[in-house]
Design a protein around this motif. Structure first.
Motif, short mmCIF file in Angstrom:
data_model
loop_
_atom_site.label_atom_id
_atom_site.label_comp_id
_atom_site.label_asym_id
_atom_site.label_seq_id
_atom_site.Cartn_x
_atom_site.Cartn_y
_atom_site.Cartn_z
N ILE A 1 0.84 -1.20 0.00
CA ILE A 1 0.00 0.00 0.00
C ILE A 1 0.87 1.25 0.00
N GLN A 2 1.90 1.21 0.81
CA GLN A 2 2.79 2.38 0.85
C GLN A 2 3.40 2.66 -0.53
N ILE B 1 0.79 4.00 -2.99
CA ILE B 1 0.44 5.41 -2.80
C ILE B 1 1.54 6.29 -3.39
N GLU B 2 2.78 5.92 -3.10
CA GLU B 2 3.90 6.70 -3.65
C GLU B 2 3.85 6.70 -5.18
N LEU C 1 0.98 8.84 -6.59
CA LEU C 1 1.15 10.28 -6.50
C LEU C 1 2.27 10.80 -7.38
#
Lengths: 164, 283
Positions: free
Chosen positions: A40-41, A44-45, A48
């Motif tokens: 998930i991390q 997200i990175e 974005l």
């Protein structure tokens, strides 16, 4: 066309609203809390930083799913390699099979190849449309259909095996 | 099979969400956004430096004529396809009395060149006037400062800033503020609100957007919102004649990203200074 800022806002809102769904999806692939969090991390990175590639914000959902699926699959592949190199004996699948009870569908899905696993999860657990799935997996609609049929056939077989 | 799928789904839905998910998501978003915005700002900065470079020494304020230069500076599209607001000039002014950062926007891609030029000319003239006035004001201030025994070594040039803020841009509207202020006194701040209908090439009044009953309608909503805000003991408003009585047809407003009208009251207009300027979204 939207401004970059506006797109960013939409994306952040989407992530905040759907983070739990995205987490479950990731978890279903990697089967580990910490790894799922990593997925998930990273997703997200990725989302974005590559926001400019998202042309139409209507597709933000499928786009995000795609990132999570790809990131999960990549992580599994990477981990598999590491396991091979460390010569860890085969995974504990044997034990699971040995259980008397009929194997849960959920576990059976885990035995499917990635492309089948993905379509089944997205279709039946996430309740997405075939079109959305085609969008997420980047294959034609007809391929999605065939994959679902094949996946179901294999699942039936897996379940039967357990019964006998 | 169907049952099984249902069961699988149940299991899927019951996957535990770690407590740390929220925190991790927030942190990751903040970090990534910060990095991204840095990148965007860097691009902006480079353009600014280029602009300052190009203008340094020339000290001409009416750059309006210099089309090709404007195109060079306007590489920062603020919004999408149709109408956009771009930085038209961006430079620094340095005199003995003041230091100015000037950033004047212009609109483009509205569809009618005539309308575009009209608005741009208006913006430019207004802000150039503001700067000229600021120069005179700061010059006078410096003179007074020295005459009353101030030492020239201790004099700090007044900072003057002219900048803009895009509020929203859609196929229908372009809404932005061009403002100027200086460090001498807030009384010299100037805010110019632009609300453009880019479909019909006109500047919009409150009535254009909200229709004939708008005064009544807005008053009702503003009063409601003030009452709501009063519930918080930290907020306070002027009462009776000093406070809010009615909106004015020519009051400041902008259009937000959801195409809603936002009324803006200046600091001190309806409430004590610590409340700052107040905004009310009209539904």
């Amino acid at each position: 066309m939207l401004t970059y800022k506006k797109k960013q806002k939409i994306l952040i809102e989407y992530i905040q609203n759907y983070k739990e769904k995205l987490y479950r999806l990731a978890y279903s692939y990697v089967k580990d809390e910490q790894l799922a969090m990593d997925v998930i991390q990273e997703s997200i990175e990725k989302s974005l930083t590559s926001l400019e590639k998202l042309k139409n914000p209507d597709y933000i959902g499928t786009w995000m799913y795609r990132i999570v699926v790809n990131t999960s699959v990549n992580l599994i592949r990477k981990n598999k390699k590491i396991i091979y190199m460390d010569e860890v004996p085969e995974r504990s699948q044997k034990e699971e099979v040995g259980i008397d009870e009929k194997m849960d569908l959920y576990e059976a899905i885990d035995k499917l190849k990635e492309e089948y696993k993905t379509v089944i999860m997205l279709r039946y657990f996430e309740d997405l449309t075939l079109n959305d799935i085609a969008e997420i997996t980047g294959v034609p609609l007809s391929t999605v259909k065939t994959r679902i049929y094949t996946a179901i056939r294999q699942l039936k077989k897996l379940s039967k095996c357990e019964v006998s | 099979m169907k049952n099984q799928i249902e069961k699988g789904k149940q299991y899927y839905k019951s996957i535990q969400i770690p407590k740390e998910l929220d925190e991790m998501v927030n942190k990751t978003i903040n970090k990534s956004v910060e990095e991204q915005n840095k990148k965007h700002n860097l691009r902006k900065k480079i353009t600014t430096i280029a602009a300052t470079f190009a203008l340094c020494g020339s000290f001409i304020l009416s750059v309006n004529l210099n089309q090709s230069f404007a195109e060079g500076v306007s590489e920062i599209p603020v919004i999408g396809q149709l109408a956009k607001l771009v930085t038209f000039v961006d430079y620094e002014v340095e005199t003995e009395a003041l230091h100015g950062n000037v950033k004047i926007p212009s609109i483009e891609g509205v569809g009618s060149k005539e309308f575009e030029e009209k608005i741009n000319k208006q913006i430019n003239e207004k802000m150039n006037d503001y700067l000229e006035e600021a120069k005179i004001r700061e010059e006078e201030y410096k003179k007074a400062y020295l005459e009353t025994g101030g030492k020239i070594e201790e004099y700090n040039p007044i900072e003057v800033t002219i900048d803009y803020e895009l509020k929203s841009a859609s196929d229908k509207y372009l809404s932005f503020i061009v403002y100027g202020y200086d460090t001498l006194a807030s009384a010299y701040a100037e805010f110019n609100y632009y609300n453009l209908d880019v479909e019909n090439m006109q500047t919009l009044s409150l009535e254009d957007i909200l229709g004939g009953n708008y005064i009544e309608n807005c008053n009702k909503q503003v009063i409601e919102q003030i009452e709501e805000m009063k519930k918080n003991a930290e907020n306070s408003f002027f009462e009776d004649d000093m406070g809010f009585t009615s909106i004015r047809p020519d009051m400041n407003f902008y259009i937000n990203e959801s195409d809603k009208v936002v009324l803006v009251f200046d600091k001190y207009e309806i409430a004590p200074g610590y409340m700052g300027s107040l905004e009310f979204v009209i539904e």
